[in-house]
Write a protein that holds these residues in place. Structure first.
Motif, PDB file in Angstrom:
ATOM      1  N   ASN A  50    -101.732   4.797 -52.413  1.00 43.75           N
ATOM      2  CA  ASN A  50    -102.567   3.707 -51.921  1.00 43.75           C
ATOM      3  C   ASN A  50    -102.852   3.927 -50.452  1.00 43.75           C
ATOM      4  O   ASN A  50    -101.929   4.160 -49.656  1.00 43.75           O
ATOM      5  N   ILE A  51    -104.136   3.828 -50.066  1.00 41.05           N
ATOM      6  CA  ILE A  51    -104.520   4.156 -48.698  1.00 41.05           C
ATOM      7  C   ILE A  51    -103.899   3.185 -47.695  1.00 41.05           C
ATOM      8  O   ILE A  51    -103.487   3.571 -46.596  1.00 41.05           O
ATOM      9  N   SER A  52    -103.806   1.902 -48.049  1.00 44.27           N
ATOM     10  CA  SER A  52    -103.240   0.912 -47.119  1.00 44.27           C
ATOM     11  C   SER A  52    -101.749   1.153 -46.927  1.00 44.27           C
ATOM     12  O   SER A  52    -101.219   0.970 -45.813  1.00 44.27           O
ATOM     13  N   GLU A  53    -101.059   1.568 -47.982  1.00 47.34           N
ATOM     14  CA  GLU A  53     -99.645   1.879 -47.844  1.00 47.34           C
ATOM     15  C   GLU A  53     -99.434   3.077 -46.928  1.00 47.34           C
ATOM     16  O   GLU A  53     -98.464   3.118 -46.167  1.00 47.34           O
ATOM     17  N   VAL A  54    -100.309   4.051 -47.009  1.00 44.48           N
ATOM     18  CA  VAL A  54    -100.198   5.216 -46.130  1.00 44.48           C
ATOM     19  C   VAL A  54    -100.374   4.797 -44.677  1.00 44.48           C
ATOM     20  O   VAL A  54     -99.624   5.247 -43.783  1.00 44.48           O
ATOM     21  N   ILE A  55    -101.350   3.942 -44.412  1.00 44.15           N
ATOM     22  CA  ILE A  55    -101.611   3.507 -43.037  1.00 44.15           C
ATOM     23  C   ILE A  55    -100.403   2.779 -42.445  1.00 44.15           C
ATOM     24  O   ILE A  55    -100.060   2.953 -41.268  1.00 44.15           O
ATOM     25  N   ARG A  60     -93.999   4.355 -39.527  1.00 50.61           N
ATOM     26  CA  ARG A  60     -92.575   4.045 -39.639  1.00 50.61           C
ATOM     27  C   ARG A  60     -91.774   5.296 -39.967  1.00 50.61           C
ATOM     28  O   ARG A  60     -90.692   5.522 -39.408  1.00 50.61           O
ATOM     29  N   LYS A  61     -92.286   6.150 -40.881  1.00 50.63           N
ATOM     30  CA  LYS A  61     -91.590   7.399 -41.195  1.00 50.63           C
ATOM     31  C   LYS A  61     -91.499   8.312 -39.985  1.00 50.63           C
ATOM     32  O   LYS A  61     -90.486   8.991 -39.770  1.00 50.63           O
ATOM     33  N   TYR A  65     -94.392   4.092 -34.436  1.00 48.87           N
ATOM     34  CA  TYR A  65     -94.710   2.668 -34.370  1.00 48.87           C
ATOM     35  C   TYR A  65     -95.964   2.416 -33.543  1.00 48.87           C
ATOM     36  O   TYR A  65     -97.085   2.657 -34.017  1.00 48.87           O
ATOM     37  N   ASP A  66     -95.810   1.958 -32.321  1.00 51.71           N
ATOM     38  CA  ASP A  66     -96.973   1.564 -31.527  1.00 51.71           C
ATOM     39  C   ASP A  66     -97.652   2.752 -30.837  1.00 51.71           C
ATOM     40  O   ASP A  66     -98.581   2.564 -30.059  1.00 51.71           O
ATOM     41  N   ARG A  67     -97.202   3.976 -31.105  1.00 52.40           N
ATOM     42  CA  ARG A  67     -97.818   5.145 -30.458  1.00 52.40           C
ATOM     43  C   ARG A  67     -98.826   5.855 -31.361  1.00 52.40           C
ATOM     44  O   ARG A  67     -99.350   6.904 -31.006  1.00 52.40           O
ATOM     45  N   VAL A  68     -99.082   5.302 -32.554  1.00 51.84           N
ATOM     46  CA  VAL A  68    -100.062   5.879 -33.463  1.00 51.84           C
ATOM     47  C   VAL A  68    -100.727   4.736 -34.210  1.00 51.84           C
ATOM     48  O   VAL A  68    -100.099   3.711 -34.502  1.00 51.84           O
ATOM     49  N   ARG A  69    -101.992   4.918 -34.539  1.00 50.56           N
ATOM     50  CA  ARG A  69    -102.746   3.896 -35.253  1.00 50.56           C
ATOM     51  C   ARG A  69    -103.503   4.548 -36.403  1.00 50.56           C
ATOM     52  O   ARG A  69    -104.171   5.570 -36.223  1.00 50.56           O
ATOM     53  N   GLY A  70    -103.373   3.949 -37.583  1.00 51.98           N
ATOM     54  CA  GLY A  70    -104.042   4.483 -38.756  1.00 51.98           C
ATOM     55  C   GLY A  70    -105.369   3.814 -39.026  1.00 51.98           C
ATOM     56  O   GLY A  70    -105.541   2.616 -38.767  1.00 51.98           O
ATOM     57  N   SER A  99     -96.458  10.500 -49.602  1.00 52.05           N
ATOM     58  CA  SER A  99     -96.507   9.047 -49.774  1.00 52.05           C
ATOM     59  C   SER A  99     -96.313   8.760 -51.253  1.00 52.05           C
ATOM     60  O   SER A  99     -97.031   9.336 -52.099  1.00 52.05           O
ATOM     61  N   ASN A 100     -95.371   7.901 -51.553  1.00 54.18           N
ATOM     62  CA  ASN A 100     -95.000   7.618 -52.936  1.00 54.18           C
ATOM     63  C   ASN A 100     -94.603   8.909 -53.658  1.00 54.18           C
ATOM     64  O   ASN A 100     -94.901   9.101 -54.840  1.00 54.18           O
ATOM     65  N   GLN A 101     -93.998   9.810 -52.889  1.00 55.79           N
ATOM     66  CA  GLN A 101     -93.489  11.099 -53.380  1.00 55.79           C
ATOM     67  C   GLN A 101     -94.591  12.079 -53.772  1.00 55.79           C
ATOM     68  O   GLN A 101     -94.291  13.146 -54.310  1.00 55.79           O
ATOM     69  N   TRP A 102     -95.837  11.743 -53.493  1.00 66.07           N
ATOM     70  CA  TRP A 102     -96.955  12.664 -53.737  1.00 66.07           C
ATOM     71  C   TRP A 102     -97.450  13.200 -52.400  1.00 66.07           C
ATOM     72  O   TRP A 102     -97.491  12.492 -51.396  1.00 66.07           O
ATOM     73  N   THR A 103     -97.875  14.440 -52.390  1.00 61.35           N
ATOM     74  CA  THR A 103     -98.221  15.141 -51.157  1.00 61.35           C
ATOM     75  C   THR A 103     -99.498  14.586 -50.536  1.00 61.35           C
ATOM     76  O   THR A 103    -100.433  14.185 -51.228  1.00 61.35           O
ATOM     77  N   LEU A 104     -99.521  14.602 -49.187  1.00 62.42           N
ATOM     78  CA  LEU A 104    -100.714  14.278 -48.414  1.00 62.42           C
ATOM     79  C   LEU A 104    -101.239  15.553 -47.762  1.00 62.42           C
ATOM     80  O   LEU A 104    -100.457  16.371 -47.271  1.00 62.42           O
ATOM     81  N   ALA A 105    -102.550  15.711 -47.760  1.00 61.10           N
ATOM     82  CA  ALA A 105    -103.169  16.822 -47.047  1.00 61.10           C
ATOM     83  C   ALA A 105    -103.626  16.314 -45.687  1.00 61.10           C
ATOM     84  O   ALA A 105    -104.401  15.348 -45.607  1.00 61.10           O
TER      85      ALA A 105
END
Length: 401
Positions: A50-55, A60-61, A65-70, A99-105
């Protein structure tokens, strides 16, 4: 309708105009300075990500925190804008992210993306089972390319190696499956399997080893499942046929012929006893009464038991199939055997005056043997029951069991 009004209606459109809007080439219309410190990525499996979950999840991972914005760019594309260059480089150096154990490119933003943008990931691969005599840079260079385009290799032949693998960083094409092993032949003929394990990659399709879908969505798995479903239905139909051919209680053969002796043979898919033979048995029993009928039942039981271990008799007498033929020519059907001396001898014997006669005699003997009658052991009014053991007999000019 007025033709002019009709023409005007046809010319109407819901759009204000066909001419596209041109963005002014001015600094305030660009975000290049902000994008220069950003990553762009895409979901490899949007059905499970889910795109919102990634953002919300990735800062947090990364503990930024406040040093990056999605930013969600589309349903499967996103962007992370960093405040500091070193944070961006630290995220890239960590390797593959999930994310959700599936790879992100993910790749660093570029103003004009190349055609293969976000089509590759850099991943570390552990190579195992390397032959002991081939721990060399040349051999490792040849073996590592099977997992992807090699970027870096962890190997120093002058230092102790504490692990049972060599780590290789490769540029992996996301459109291809993960290679789990590669079979290689070393000098001398020995065949070994080089095993590949990918670090930080979690879920994948277990049918095709791709990172873009689950097994239930895999076209290869669906094709195999459809084939298995069709096969399962065929088995069900086959089993229903077996059940339909079982001797019923109102059948004259009930209690005489066992259920295991009738139906479809699962090994070859053909009836164990032909319908014509079963019908002959029924007539044979219905034409008698009393003690004679009981005697005929015993004869059928005894005859079936006699040929229980005789496959040729079962084939010819129960299934009414032509008898098999046997040949002493072990090369029959093989074509040319390249034994020129033997072929010349065969040609001379066939062309000789007595050769054709000998062959004709052999054919006559073979035909006589194949036509040799078998005594079949069901006694009747016309033919007495034989102790030699058989199945068929003749009564009133009709073959019976």
């Amino acid at each position: 309708m007025d033709p002019s009004l009709d023409k005007a209606l046809l010319g109407m459109t819901l759009e204000e105009g066909e001419e596209p809007f041109v963005i002014p080439d001015l600094p305030e219309y660009y975000s290049i300075e902000r994008n220069a410190v950003s990553l762009v990525g895409r979901l490899l499996n949007p059905q499970c990500q889910n795109i919102s979950e990634v953002i919300l999840e990735m800062p947090r991972k990364w503990r930024l925190y406040d040093r990056v914005r999605g930013v969600a760019l589309s349903r499967d594309r996103f962007q992370f804008i960093f405040k500091h260059e070193h944070d961006l480089l630290d995220v890239l150096n960590k390797g593959v992210h999930t994310s959700n154990q599936w790879t992100l490119a993910m790749e660093r933003w570029v103003e004009i993306p190349p055609p293969d943008y976000l089509q590759f990931i850099e991943v570390w691969v552990q190579m195992r089972n390397i032959p002991v005599n081939h721990y060399t840079k040349a051999a490792l260079t040849s073996l590592r390319d099977f997992a992807g385009q090699v970027i870096e290799v962890e190997f120093d032949p002058d230092k102790p190696q504490l692990k049972d693998y060599i780590r290789v960083k490769v540029k992996f094409n996301l459109s291809k499956p993960l290679r789990r092993f590669k079979t290689v032949t070393v000098p001398g003929g020995e065949v070994v399997k080089i095993l590949y394990d990918y670090e930080r990659l979690q879920k994948r399709c277990y049918s095709c080893q791709r990172l873009t879908h689950e097994q239930s969505q895999c076209p290869f798995f669906q094709a195999a499942y459809a084939h298995a479903e069709v096969k399962g239905k065929a088995i069900e139909n086959f089993q229903s046929q077996l059940a339909e051919r079982v001797i019923k209680e109102d059948d004259p053969l009930f209690g005489v012929v066992l259920d295991s002796q009738v139906g479809i043979n699962p090994l070859n898919g053909r009836p164990k006893i032909a319908d014509e033979v079963l019908e002959g048995m029924r007539h044979y029993l219905l034409e008698a009464e009393g003690a004679e009928k009981l005697a005929r039942k015993e004869r059928i039981k005894w005859s079936l038991k006699e040929i229980e271990h005789d496959p040729i008799a079962q084939k010819t007498m129960l299934r009414l199939e032509p008898p098999p033929t046997f040949t002493a020519d072990l090369n029959k059907g093989k074509g040319f055997v390249f034994d020129f001396q033997k072929q010349n001898e065969n040609l001379r014997s066939m062309n000789s005056p007595g050769g054709s006669k000998l062959m004709a005699s052999a054919f006559r003997v073979g035909n006589a043997l194949s036509m040799e009658p078998r005594l079949l052991g069901l006694a009747s009014e016309d033919v007495a029951f034989s102790e030699s053991g058989g199945v068929l007999c003749q009564e009133g000019g009709r073959a019976l069991l």
